[in-house]
Design a protein around this motif. Structure first.
Motif, PDB file in Angstrom:
ATOM      1  N   PRO A 214       0.798  -1.201   0.031  1.00 58.64           N
ATOM      2  CA  PRO A 214      -0.153   0.012  -0.325  1.00 58.64           C
ATOM      3  C   PRO A 214       0.843   1.272   0.069  1.00 58.64           C
ATOM      4  O   PRO A 214       0.521   2.341  -0.598  1.00 58.64           O
ATOM      5  CB  PRO A 214      -0.740  -0.106   1.447  1.00 58.64           C
ATOM      6  N   LEU A 215       1.961   1.153   0.900  1.00 57.46           N
ATOM      7  CA  LEU A 215       2.852   2.365   0.701  1.00 57.46           C
ATOM      8  C   LEU A 215       3.494   2.746  -0.685  1.00 57.46           C
ATOM      9  O   LEU A 215       3.746   3.768  -0.979  1.00 57.46           O
ATOM     10  CB  LEU A 215       3.823   2.278   1.795  1.00 57.46           C
ATOM     11  N   VAL A 216       3.806   1.403  -1.548  1.00 56.31           N
ATOM     12  CA  VAL A 216       4.221   1.540  -2.954  1.00 56.31           C
ATOM     13  C   VAL A 216       3.218   2.415  -3.740  1.00 56.31           C
ATOM     14  O   VAL A 216       3.435   3.340  -4.349  1.00 56.31           O
ATOM     15  CB  VAL A 216       4.554   0.313  -3.276  1.00 56.31           C
ATOM     16  N   LEU A 217       1.945   1.792  -3.502  1.00 59.17           N
ATOM     17  CA  LEU A 217       0.830   2.518  -4.393  1.00 59.17           C
ATOM     18  C   LEU A 217       0.868   3.919  -4.035  1.00 59.17           C
ATOM     19  O   LEU A 217       0.623   4.642  -4.971  1.00 59.17           O
ATOM     20  CB  LEU A 217      -0.321   1.624  -4.189  1.00 59.17           C
ATOM     21  N   SER A 218       0.902   4.188  -2.526  1.00 59.22           N
ATOM     22  CA  SER A 218       0.515   5.508  -2.354  1.00 59.22           C
ATOM     23  C   SER A 218       1.985   6.329  -2.872  1.00 59.22           C
ATOM     24  O   SER A 218       1.367   7.497  -3.420  1.00 59.22           O
ATOM     25  CB  SER A 218       0.259   5.787  -0.841  1.00 59.22           C
ATOM     26  N   GLY A 219       2.991   5.699  -2.690  1.00 66.55           N
ATOM     27  CA  GLY A 219       4.198   6.632  -2.937  1.00 66.55           C
ATOM     28  C   GLY A 219       4.088   6.862  -4.514  1.00 66.55           C
ATOM     29  O   GLY A 219       4.513   7.847  -4.893  1.00 66.55           O
ATOM     30  N   PHE A 220       3.578   5.823  -5.284  1.00 65.10           N
ATOM     31  CA  PHE A 220       3.529   5.997  -6.776  1.00 65.10           C
ATOM     32  C   PHE A 220       2.837   7.131  -7.120  1.00 65.10           C
ATOM     33  O   PHE A 220       3.025   8.014  -7.880  1.00 65.10           O
ATOM     34  CB  PHE A 220       3.490   4.680  -7.357  1.00 65.10           C
ATOM     35  N   VAL A 221       1.683   6.999  -6.480  1.00 65.48           N
ATOM     36  CA  VAL A 221       0.657   8.090  -6.782  1.00 65.48           C
ATOM     37  C   VAL A 221       1.122   9.321  -6.525  1.00 65.48           C
ATOM     38  O   VAL A 221       0.735  10.469  -7.003  1.00 65.48           O
ATOM     39  CB  VAL A 221      -0.770   7.624  -6.302  1.00 65.48           C
ATOM     40  N   VAL A 222       1.745   9.518  -5.331  1.00 67.64           N
ATOM     41  CA  VAL A 222       1.906  10.719  -4.741  1.00 67.64           C
ATOM     42  C   VAL A 222       3.222  11.466  -5.440  1.00 67.64           C
ATOM     43  O   VAL A 222       3.236  12.484  -5.965  1.00 67.64           O
ATOM     44  CB  VAL A 222       2.816  10.449  -3.413  1.00 67.64           C
ATOM     45  N   ILE A 223       3.976  10.427  -5.840  1.00 63.24           N
ATOM     46  CA  ILE A 223       5.150  11.078  -6.902  1.00 63.24           C
ATOM     47  C   ILE A 223       4.482  11.464  -8.256  1.00 63.24           C
ATOM     48  O   ILE A 223       5.282  12.432  -8.703  1.00 63.24           O
ATOM     49  CB  ILE A 223       6.248  10.049  -7.068  1.00 63.24           C
ATOM     50  N   LEU A 224       3.653  10.685  -8.455  1.00 61.03           N
ATOM     51  CA  LEU A 224       3.126  10.940  -9.767  1.00 61.03           C
ATOM     52  C   LEU A 224       2.328  12.208  -9.780  1.00 61.03           C
ATOM     53  O   LEU A 224       2.393  13.328 -10.823  1.00 61.03           O
ATOM     54  CB  LEU A 224       2.216   9.868 -10.271  1.00 61.03           C
ATOM     55  N   LEU A 225       1.753  12.522  -8.688  1.00 63.49           N
ATOM     56  CA  LEU A 225       0.960  13.665  -8.397  1.00 63.49           C
ATOM     57  C   LEU A 225       1.938  14.772  -8.403  1.00 63.49           C
ATOM     58  O   LEU A 225       1.948  16.035  -8.992  1.00 63.49           O
ATOM     59  CB  LEU A 225       0.452  13.815  -6.929  1.00 63.49           C
ATOM     60  N   GLN A 226       3.254  14.672  -7.771  1.00 60.19           N
ATOM     61  CA  GLN A 226       4.191  15.819  -7.684  1.00 60.19           C
ATOM     62  C   GLN A 226       4.898  16.024  -9.296  1.00 60.19           C
ATOM     63  O   GLN A 226       5.232  17.149  -9.500  1.00 60.19           O
ATOM     64  CB  GLN A 226       5.391  15.471  -6.895  1.00 60.19           C
ATOM     65  N   LYS A 227       4.773  14.985  -9.970  1.00 56.50           N
ATOM     66  CA  LYS A 227       5.517  15.184 -11.255  1.00 56.50           C
ATOM     67  C   LYS A 227       4.346  15.324 -12.419  1.00 56.50           C
ATOM     68  O   LYS A 227       4.857  15.534 -13.608  1.00 56.50           O
ATOM     69  CB  LYS A 227       6.381  13.755 -11.700  1.00 56.50           C
ATOM     70  N   ILE A 228       3.471  15.160 -12.193  1.00 60.38           N
ATOM     71  CA  ILE A 228       2.124  15.027 -13.210  1.00 60.38           C
ATOM     72  C   ILE A 228       2.183  16.606 -14.017  1.00 60.38           C
ATOM     73  O   ILE A 228       2.128  16.842 -15.125  1.00 60.38           O
ATOM     74  CB  ILE A 228       0.596  14.906 -12.741  1.00 60.38           C
ATOM     75  N   ILE A 353      -5.403   1.504   2.881  1.00 61.76           N
ATOM     76  CA  ILE A 353      -6.130   2.347   2.053  1.00 61.76           C
ATOM     77  C   ILE A 353      -5.469   3.793   1.973  1.00 61.76           C
ATOM     78  O   ILE A 353      -6.217   4.525   1.387  1.00 61.76           O
ATOM     79  CB  ILE A 353      -7.727   2.422   2.425  1.00 61.76           C
ATOM     80  N   VAL A 354      -4.172   3.936   2.686  1.00 63.35           N
ATOM     81  CA  VAL A 354      -3.416   5.255   2.280  1.00 63.35           C
ATOM     82  C   VAL A 354      -3.560   5.871   0.860  1.00 63.35           C
ATOM     83  O   VAL A 354      -3.711   7.112   0.644  1.00 63.35           O
ATOM     84  CB  VAL A 354      -2.216   5.379   2.952  1.00 63.35           C
ATOM     85  N   PHE A 355      -3.370   4.823  -0.157  1.00 66.38           N
ATOM     86  CA  PHE A 355      -3.258   5.281  -1.446  1.00 66.38           C
ATOM     87  C   PHE A 355      -4.515   6.036  -1.884  1.00 66.38           C
ATOM     88  O   PHE A 355      -4.491   6.628  -3.125  1.00 66.38           O
ATOM     89  CB  PHE A 355      -2.865   4.113  -2.305  1.00 66.38           C
ATOM     90  N   TYR A 356      -5.597   5.859  -1.189  1.00 63.52           N
ATOM     91  CA  TYR A 356      -6.925   6.558  -1.647  1.00 63.52           C
ATOM     92  C   TYR A 356      -6.694   8.100  -1.644  1.00 63.52           C
ATOM     93  O   TYR A 356      -7.096   8.730  -2.531  1.00 63.52           O
ATOM     94  CB  TYR A 356      -7.874   6.180  -0.848  1.00 63.52           C
ATOM     95  N   LYS A 357      -6.007   8.349  -0.499  1.00 60.57           N
ATOM     96  CA  LYS A 357      -5.761  10.021  -0.420  1.00 60.57           C
ATOM     97  C   LYS A 357      -4.814  10.356  -1.623  1.00 60.57           C
ATOM     98  O   LYS A 357      -5.395  11.596  -2.046  1.00 60.57           O
ATOM     99  CB  LYS A 357      -4.831  10.225   0.850  1.00 60.57           C
ATOM    100  N   SER A 358      -3.991   9.678  -2.038  1.00 56.89           N
ATOM    101  CA  SER A 358      -3.346  10.311  -3.267  1.00 56.89           C
ATOM    102  C   SER A 358      -3.944  10.211  -4.605  1.00 56.89           C
ATOM    103  O   SER A 358      -3.797  10.960  -5.347  1.00 56.89           O
ATOM    104  CB  SER A 358      -1.916   9.209  -3.325  1.00 56.89           C
ATOM    105  N   ILE A 359      -4.919   8.975  -4.481  1.00 56.83           N
ATOM    106  CA  ILE A 359      -5.473   8.924  -5.780  1.00 56.83           C
ATOM    107  C   ILE A 359      -6.457   9.978  -6.089  1.00 56.83           C
ATOM    108  O   ILE A 359      -6.805  10.549  -7.111  1.00 56.83           O
ATOM    109  CB  ILE A 359      -6.444   7.557  -6.042  1.00 56.83           C
TER     110      ILE A 359
END
Length: 420
Positions: A214-228, A353-359
């Motif tokens: 879940p941390l990987v999924l969240s981290g992926f989405v967070v970094i994508l959020l930062q780089k999108i 479910i932490v990646f929901y925040k990032s999504i």
């Protein structure tokens, strides 16, 4: 840990991260001046894509490692299994990137640069030892690793690339530095703690992957959020505008790193507390408050420096980036709140479910970028990213029932309420 030793550990942690980021930041500044905004935009795009991939290739085992070592689990077993995970995912990432470059149009230069840059995934695999030092509250060693790597990388740069910095030479320097940090970390940890590789355990590897997932999924989405924003700027406005925007983004990252780092360095204190202990809530509120106010201080320093720092570092060619800094000055504060909250979520085993925040934030950020970039240019991207990060790090805790207690902790900490 005694107060004096704790302060020294935190100072060394900041110094270590300062040297680590300083190397990259100075190299970015030199590259921006040497390449010009157009080519610097291309380089920034490559780094953005690789950074997003890097979350998966390192599989973000660091938080789980720190937590398990802090709780007294066998260090050698945890580290050995973490190395196996990182090597496996980094090798897969390298192979996929290389294959992607080979089967697509070879005339698109950024794909070839990305394939070369992906070697850094493998070179960084042994950085797990840096996180093991953090878990042992030994940031003096991490500082020594980074300083030694800095000296070696400086020699590498002066020996081969001092006359001209190109995109290729930038990539070679970054790969060399990553390999040095990994090698030095392994050697110093082996000497300091008599580390020996153990037989990998598939059961434990699976356990770490499941907990880190879940941390990987969240981290992926967070970094994508930062780089999108940077990715969308490239395709909607072009490399020149991306180069201008990236110069500001690099500065914002530097100002944001201190609260992120301190949140990780101080996390063992909350990992060791149980819910029934007297200091449980008080310690958590103090933890969030200290990191939040550090982030707020960095935000106001960034605002004050925004008028001068672009011209001093990058030159007049990048003067347009000043507006981006002024729009985004609250970013360190918002990141500080999110970083502290993430460690509490990990401590509570609530990361499922932490990646929901990032999504949620990614959807908002991409939508706003799509609307505001054509209307306002790179300023629109800055506004979109700030609002999306506010949703990810703070506001999402209101909407997700499982994390509403985090929202209350954040509010109480910021409003200086007494713990009960």
């Amino acid at each position: 840990m005694l107060i004096g030793k704790r302060i020294i550990n935190q100072l060394c942690s900041l110094a270590s991260k300062g040297v680590e980021l300083g190397k990259i930041f100075i190299l970015n500044v030199l590259s921006a001046r040497s390449l010009g905004a157009e080519d610097f935009g291309t380089l920034s795009f490559i780094i953005s894509v690789a950074t997003v991939m890097g979350v998966i290739t390192e599989f973000r085992v660091q938080d789980v490692m720190i937590k398990r070592i802090s709780m007294g689990e066998n260090e050698s077993k945890i580290i050995t299994n973490a190395i196996c995970i990182c090597l496996s995912f980094s090798t897969i990432g390298f192979l996929i990137t290389t294959l992607f470059s080979c089967i697509t149009d070879i005339n698109i230069s950024w794909k070839n640069y990305l394939a070369l840059y992906s070697v850094i995934f493998i070179a960084s695999s042994l950085k797990v030892f840096k996180y093991a030092f953090i878990a042992n509250r030994n940031n003096i060693a991490n500082c020594a690793v980074e300083v030694t790597s800095l000296i070696a990388s400086l020699g590498f740069y002066l020996l081969f690339f001092s006359e001209e910095l190109t995109i290729n030479s930038y990539i070679y320097i970054r790969i060399f530095d990553a390999a040095m940090v990994s090698t030095l970390g392994f050697v110093m940890y082996k000497i300091a703690y008599k580390f020996k590789l153990t037989k990998p355990s598939l059961v434990n590897i699976r356990s770490i992957i499941v907990e880190s997932g879940p941390l990987v999924l969240s981290g992926f989405v967070v970094i994508l959020l930062q780089k999108i924003d940077q990715i969308m700027i490239k395709y909607m406005l072009g490399n020149y505008e991306l180069g201008i925007y990236s110069s500001a983004a690099n500065i914002i990252t530097v100002f944001s790193i201190a609260p992120m780092l301190i949140s990780q360095t101080n996390s063992p204190a909350i990992f060791r507390l149980t819910e029934g202990s007297v200091e449980y809530r008080k310690t958590r509120m103090k933890y969030i408050r200290n990191i939040a106010f550090l982030g707020l201080a960095m935000s106001f320093i960034l605002l004050g420096a925004s008028k001068y720092i672009i011209n001093i570092l990058y030159g007049e060619a990048y003067a347009e980036a000043e507006t981006i800094l002024k729009i985004s000055f609250l970013t360190p504060f918002i990141i500080a709140l999110g970083a502290a909250s993430s460690q509490i979520i990990i401590a509570d085993n609530n990361s499922g479910i932490v990646f929901y925040k990032s999504i949620m934030a990614l959807i908002l950020g991409a939508t706003l970028n799509f609307i505001l970039i054509p209307l306002m240019g790179i300023e629109g991207a800055a506004i979109s990213t700030l609002l999306a990060m506010l949703l990810s790090n703070v506001a999402s805790n209101i909407f997700i029932k499982k994390y509403k207690y985090i929202w209350h902790l954040q509010c109480d900490a910021i409003l200086l309420k007494d713990s009960k």
